[in-house]
Design an enzyme around this catalytic site. Structure first.
Site, PDB file in Angstrom:
ATOM      1  N   THR A 126      13.428   0.913  47.319  1.00  0.00           N
ATOM      2  CA  THR A 126      12.973  -0.477  47.479  1.00  0.00           C
ATOM      3  C   THR A 126      13.573  -1.021  48.774  1.00  0.00           C
ATOM      4  O   THR A 126      14.793  -1.135  48.893  1.00  0.00           O
ATOM      5  CB  THR A 126      13.434  -1.315  46.275  1.00  0.00           C
ATOM      6  OG1 THR A 126      12.905  -0.701  45.103  1.00  0.00           O
ATOM      7  CG2 THR A 126      12.952  -2.748  46.369  1.00  0.00           C
ATOM      8  N   GLU A 151       8.366   2.620  43.705  1.00  0.00           N
ATOM      9  CA  GLU A 151       8.382   3.115  42.316  1.00  0.00           C
ATOM     10  C   GLU A 151       8.466   1.939  41.360  1.00  0.00           C
ATOM     11  O   GLU A 151       9.030   0.899  41.681  1.00  0.00           O
ATOM     12  CB  GLU A 151       9.531   4.113  42.117  1.00  0.00           C
ATOM     13  CG  GLU A 151      10.920   3.595  42.449  1.00  0.00           C
ATOM     14  CD  GLU A 151      11.527   2.770  41.365  1.00  0.00           C
ATOM     15  OE1 GLU A 151      11.043   2.880  40.219  1.00  0.00           O
ATOM     16  OE2 GLU A 151      12.470   2.007  41.646  1.00  0.00           O
ATOM     17  N   PHE A 152       7.885   2.135  40.190  1.00  0.00           N
ATOM     18  CA  PHE A 152       7.909   1.078  39.171  1.00  0.00           C
ATOM     19  C   PHE A 152       8.505   1.624  37.871  1.00  0.00           C
ATOM     20  O   PHE A 152       8.117   1.226  36.782  1.00  0.00           O
ATOM     21  CB  PHE A 152       6.485   0.539  38.946  1.00  0.00           C
ATOM     22  CG  PHE A 152       5.856  -0.029  40.194  1.00  0.00           C
ATOM     23  CD1 PHE A 152       6.187  -1.302  40.631  1.00  0.00           C
ATOM     24  CD2 PHE A 152       4.967   0.718  40.942  1.00  0.00           C
ATOM     25  CE1 PHE A 152       5.627  -1.829  41.795  1.00  0.00           C
ATOM     26  CE2 PHE A 152       4.395   0.206  42.104  1.00  0.00           C
ATOM     27  CZ  PHE A 152       4.727  -1.069  42.536  1.00  0.00           C
ATOM     28  N   ARG A 154      11.045   2.303  34.858  1.00  0.00           N
ATOM     29  CA  ARG A 154      12.121   1.616  34.143  1.00  0.00           C
ATOM     30  C   ARG A 154      13.158   2.638  33.749  1.00  0.00           C
ATOM     31  O   ARG A 154      12.805   3.731  33.287  1.00  0.00           O
ATOM     32  CB  ARG A 154      11.590   0.982  32.853  1.00  0.00           C
ATOM     33  CG  ARG A 154      10.766  -0.251  33.050  1.00  0.00           C
ATOM     34  CD  ARG A 154       9.971  -0.564  31.817  1.00  0.00           C
ATOM     35  NE  ARG A 154       9.026   0.505  31.517  1.00  0.00           N
ATOM     36  CZ  ARG A 154       8.260   0.555  30.417  1.00  0.00           C
ATOM     37  NH1 ARG A 154       8.337  -0.391  29.518  1.00  0.00           N
ATOM     38  NH2 ARG A 154       7.419   1.552  30.217  1.00  0.00           N
ATOM     39  N   LYS A 207       6.292  -4.352  45.635  1.00  0.00           N
ATOM     40  CA  LYS A 207       7.420  -3.949  44.790  1.00  0.00           C
ATOM     41  C   LYS A 207       8.309  -5.151  44.445  1.00  0.00           C
ATOM     42  O   LYS A 207       8.679  -5.381  43.287  1.00  0.00           O
ATOM     43  CB  LYS A 207       8.228  -2.871  45.523  1.00  0.00           C
ATOM     44  CG  LYS A 207       9.574  -2.586  44.952  1.00  0.00           C
ATOM     45  CD  LYS A 207       9.464  -1.937  43.591  1.00  0.00           C
ATOM     46  CE  LYS A 207      10.801  -1.951  42.903  1.00  0.00           C
ATOM     47  NZ  LYS A 207      10.979  -0.928  41.946  1.00  0.00           N
ATOM     48  N   ASN A 211       8.806  -7.007  40.602  1.00  0.00           N
ATOM     49  CA  ASN A 211      10.091  -7.215  39.917  1.00  0.00           C
ATOM     50  C   ASN A 211      10.417  -8.696  39.761  1.00  0.00           C
ATOM     51  O   ASN A 211      10.941  -9.127  38.734  1.00  0.00           O
ATOM     52  CB  ASN A 211      11.222  -6.496  40.672  1.00  0.00           C
ATOM     53  CG  ASN A 211      11.364  -5.052  40.212  1.00  0.00           C
ATOM     54  OD1 ASN A 211      10.617  -4.585  39.360  1.00  0.00           O
ATOM     55  ND2 ASN A 211      12.330  -4.342  40.772  1.00  0.00           N
ATOM     56  N   CYS A 263      18.183  -3.423  39.440  1.00  0.00           N
ATOM     57  CA  CYS A 263      16.971  -3.770  40.190  1.00  0.00           C
ATOM     58  C   CYS A 263      16.691  -5.270  40.282  1.00  0.00           C
ATOM     59  O   CYS A 263      16.675  -5.833  41.369  1.00  0.00           O
ATOM     60  CB  CYS A 263      15.778  -3.060  39.573  1.00  0.00           C
ATOM     61  SG  CYS A 263      16.047  -1.294  39.460  1.00  0.00           S
ATOM     62  N   LYS A 266      19.274  -7.567  42.247  1.00  0.00           N
ATOM     63  CA  LYS A 266      19.367  -7.283  43.689  1.00  0.00           C
ATOM     64  C   LYS A 266      18.039  -7.525  44.409  1.00  0.00           C
ATOM     65  O   LYS A 266      18.004  -8.008  45.530  1.00  0.00           O
ATOM     66  CB  LYS A 266      19.899  -5.870  43.905  1.00  0.00           C
ATOM     67  CG  LYS A 266      18.892  -4.834  44.273  1.00  0.00           C
ATOM     68  CD  LYS A 266      19.491  -3.512  44.642  1.00  0.00           C
ATOM     69  CE  LYS A 266      18.546  -2.362  44.320  1.00  0.00           C
ATOM     70  NZ  LYS A 266      17.230  -2.396  44.876  1.00  0.00           N
ATOM     71  N   LYS A 321      20.600  -2.565  28.999  1.00  0.00           N
ATOM     72  CA  LYS A 321      19.466  -2.539  28.058  1.00  0.00           C
ATOM     73  C   LYS A 321      19.562  -1.224  27.306  1.00  0.00           C
ATOM     74  O   LYS A 321      20.360  -0.344  27.686  1.00  0.00           O
ATOM     75  CB  LYS A 321      18.128  -2.650  28.790  1.00  0.00           C
ATOM     76  CG  LYS A 321      17.851  -1.457  29.698  1.00  0.00           C
ATOM     77  CD  LYS A 321      16.443  -1.501  30.221  1.00  0.00           C
ATOM     78  CE  LYS A 321      16.106  -0.208  30.934  1.00  0.00           C
ATOM     79  NZ  LYS A 321      14.724  -0.144  31.375  1.00  0.00           N
TER      80      LYS A 321
HETATM   81  C1  UGA Z   1      12.838  -2.710  36.407  1.00  0.00           C
HETATM   82  C2  UGA Z   1      11.313  -2.758  36.338  1.00  0.00           C
HETATM   83  O1  UGA Z   1      10.884  -2.992  34.992  1.00  0.00           O
HETATM   84  C3  UGA Z   1      10.696  -1.462  36.845  1.00  0.00           C
HETATM   85  O2  UGA Z   1       9.284  -1.560  36.874  1.00  0.00           O
HETATM   86  C4  UGA Z   1      11.232  -1.194  38.263  1.00  0.00           C
HETATM   87  O3  UGA Z   1      10.734   0.025  38.782  1.00  0.00           O
HETATM   88  C5  UGA Z   1      12.736  -1.125  38.210  1.00  0.00           C
HETATM   89  O4  UGA Z   1      13.250  -2.377  37.725  1.00  0.00           O
HETATM   90  C6  UGA Z   1      13.231  -0.870  39.614  1.00  0.00           C
HETATM   91  O5  UGA Z   1      12.995  -1.702  40.491  1.00  0.00           O
HETATM   92  O6  UGA Z   1      13.783   0.216  39.862  1.00  0.00           O
HETATM   93  P1  UGA Z   1      14.768  -1.663  34.856  1.00  0.00           P
HETATM   94  O7  UGA Z   1      15.726  -2.420  35.712  1.00  0.00           O
HETATM   95  O8  UGA Z   1      15.015  -0.242  34.564  1.00  0.00           O
HETATM   96  O9  UGA Z   1      13.277  -1.705  35.490  1.00  0.00           O
HETATM   97  O10 UGA Z   1      14.717  -2.395  33.469  1.00  0.00           O
HETATM   98  P2  UGA Z   1      13.734  -3.354  32.650  1.00  0.00           P
HETATM   99  O11 UGA Z   1      13.250  -2.638  31.474  1.00  0.00           O
HETATM  100  O12 UGA Z   1      12.738  -3.974  33.525  1.00  0.00           O
HETATM  101  O13 UGA Z   1      14.786  -4.459  32.158  1.00  0.00           O
HETATM  102  C7  UGA Z   1      15.492  -5.251  33.104  1.00  0.00           C
HETATM  103  C8  UGA Z   1      16.341  -6.265  32.399  1.00  0.00           C
HETATM  104  O14 UGA Z   1      15.528  -7.264  31.771  1.00  0.00           O
HETATM  105  C9  UGA Z   1      17.213  -5.699  31.273  1.00  0.00           C
HETATM  106  O15 UGA Z   1      18.475  -6.315  31.325  1.00  0.00           O
HETATM  107  C10 UGA Z   1      16.470  -6.070  30.009  1.00  0.00           C
HETATM  108  O16 UGA Z   1      17.302  -6.178  28.885  1.00  0.00           O
HETATM  109  C11 UGA Z   1      15.914  -7.426  30.412  1.00  0.00           C
HETATM  110  N1  UGA Z   1      14.711  -7.827  29.633  1.00  0.00           N
HETATM  111  C12 UGA Z   1      13.560  -7.116  29.736  1.00  0.00           C
HETATM  112  C13 UGA Z   1      14.775  -8.941  28.819  1.00  0.00           C
HETATM  113  O17 UGA Z   1      15.820  -9.616  28.714  1.00  0.00           O
HETATM  114  N2  UGA Z   1      13.653  -9.316  28.131  1.00  0.00           N
HETATM  115  C14 UGA Z   1      12.481  -8.630  28.225  1.00  0.00           C
HETATM  116  O18 UGA Z   1      11.499  -9.046  27.581  1.00  0.00           O
HETATM  117  C15 UGA Z   1      12.438  -7.504  29.031  1.00  0.00           C
END
Ligand code: UGA
Length: 433
Positions: A126, A151-152, A154, A207, A211, A263, A266, A321
């Site tokens: 990113t 990339e997207f 998780r 991207k 996010n 992600c 930042k 998470k």
């Molecule tokens: C996120 C994006 O979802 C991905 O698409 C992206 O590629 C990635 O960042 C990245 O830029 O590399 P990620 O950080 O792995 O992925 O995690 P998420 O599943 O998106 O969760 C992020 C945070 O939001 C966690 O702390 C999670 O607990 C929180 N969250 C998520 C909530 O509090 N509520 C929700 O409904 C969903």
């Protein structure tokens, strides 16, 4: 099939490289971390990512996936090099591109002597808008075309996301680059995955916008959760009902202790930095950040309002998470030190992030092996991560082990009706009724 070199074996590089191998390409993954490469060559997977082990071993076995700490080895036959290098936040909030630049330097040095088959450099990391253009300038003398392909993935579902993406975004500045990317992702397009082809800066911005929008949904529902408590409404019903509207959608509407990870925090900062540099105010993102910080404070206030000091709190879940051992920017990192400071004792457990957590949280916490060991000797429980193990754990046992039958459930994962029948009090997030 294409010969590919992937630079960086973090969760993005490793998953991307392995999935490209799974699609039939020959992939060399390169990293300067010798220990990591040795482990990978011994068949060990250095990160916790569901399904990765199996995919990795299969592709190593059929000799489509290789690892080296020598860039020259990885680039020897490569037509395409992917950069999957981390771009952490710098002091100013901008993305720190020093690791990425160092990798480009090494590629340039390599090209000075052995350009070989290398024609394309794909940026997976990113990066702020404009980075691709700068790297393109450096690579012009070698005839290498720079492509943006964010990339997207998780964490925790990275393999699934990489094999079955909602879309693939590609930013190109040359028709040959587009042709090559279409060839590379042919298997996906045949399965109906949309391939969005655009310019390099647009792809870079997509991207950050994606996010930022997801983070906005989370802060929105967290703010509504706070209001729900004030007016006696239930945020789960609100989220469910608004999510049924196809224009809103059901995802990323789960309230919690605030978003964390490597992600969202930042990327929001980096996008704000870019916008500020260009003289554009991003008011919504500023609020998204504020709400996220306030959410963690709200959890602390919730605890102090119902649990007197000194008391021992059983903290269930430390990772940012479920499904990952990643502790970066995890709510636990703000909430637990604050609770310790207020005079609470903490017993804590996480199914996979324990070792990581110790490095971040230190030794003022008693780390326990398993839910039962955490609950025994604790007064109340606090759930910070939505692990399945906590959902399926017997509520009767929770009640029996705690001295005060109360759980502060920051992920709203426990069934309040069942708990209430057992005489266990559940304090959720945004559940005013
Ligand atoms: C996120 C994006 O979802 C991905 O698409 C992206 O590629 C990635 O960042 C990245 O830029 O590399 P990620 O950080 O792995 O992925 O995690 P998420 O599943 O998106 O969760 C992020 C945070 O939001 C966690 O702390 C999670 O607990 C929180 N969250 C998520 C909530 O509090 N509520 C929700 O409904 C969903």
């Amino acid at each position: 099939m294409t010969n590919i070199c992937v630079v960086g074996t973090g969760y993005v590089g490793l998953v991307t490289g392995t999935c490209l191998a799974e699609m039939g390409h020959t992939v060399w993954c390169v990293d300067i971390n010798e220990d990591k490469i040795n482990r990978l060559n011994r068949g060990e997977t250095p990160i916790y990512e569901a399904g990765l082990d199996e995919l990795l071993h299969r592709n190593q076995g059929v000799k489509r996936l290789f690892f080296s700490n020598q860039l020259s080895v990885g680039l020897a036959q490569a037509e395409v090099v992917f950069l999957a290098i981390n771009t952490p936040s710098s002091e100013s909030g901008d993305a720190d591109l020093s690791y990425l630049s160092a990798a480009v330097d090494t590629i340039v040095t390599h090209c000075d002597t052995h350009l070989g088959a290398l024609r394309f450099l794909v940026i997976k990391s990113t990066v702020p808008v404009g980075t691709g253009a700068k790297i393109q300038q450096r690579l012009l003398p070698y005839g290498i075309s720079v492509i943006s392909n964010p990339e997207f993935l998780r964490e925790g579902q990275a393999v699934q996301d990489a094999l079955y993406p909602n879309r693939i975004v590609v930013g190109v500045n040359h028709v040959d680059a587009e042709k090559m990317m279409r060839r590379l992702y042919h298997g996906y397009v045949c399965r109906g995955v949309p391939l969005v082809v655009t310019t390099v800066p647009t792809s870079e911005l997509i991207k950050y916008a994606a996010n930022s929008f997801l983070a906005t949904k989370i802060s929105f529902i967290n703010e509504i959760a706070m209001l729900c408590e004030a007016v006696g409404a239930d945020v789960l019903d609100v989220a469910h009902a608004i999510g049924l509207d196809q224009r809103i959608g059901p995802h990323f509407l789960s309230p919690g202790p605030g978003f964390g990870g490597s992600c969202f925090p930042k990327d929001i900062q980096a996008l704000q930095y870019t916008a500020k540099e260009k003289g554009v105010d991003l008011h919504i993102l500023q609020a998204v950040n504020q709400v996220n910080r306030r959410q963690r404070e709200w959890v602390i206030r919730k605890v102090t309002s119902v649990v007197p000091t000194p008391c021992t709190i059983a903290v269930l879940g430390l990772a940012f998470k479920a499904g990952t051992d990643d502790m970066r920017d995890a709510p636990a990192l703000t909430i637990l030190p604050a609770l310790l400071k207020l005079g609470y004792s903490i017993r804590a457990y996480d199914p996979v992030a324990m070792e990581m957590a110790k490095g971040f949280l230190g030794h003022d916490i008693t780390y326990c092996e398993g839910v039962t060991a955490t609950l025994i000797g604790s007064d109340v429980a606090l759930i910070l991560t939505e692990w399945d193990e906590f959902v399926t754990y017997s509520m009767a046992d929770i009640k029996q082990h705690l001295t005060q039958p109360m759980v502060i459930d920051c992920r709203n994962i426990l069934n309040r009706q069942l708990a209430s029948d057992l005489g266990l009090t559940i304090i959720g997030i945004g559940r005013g009724i």
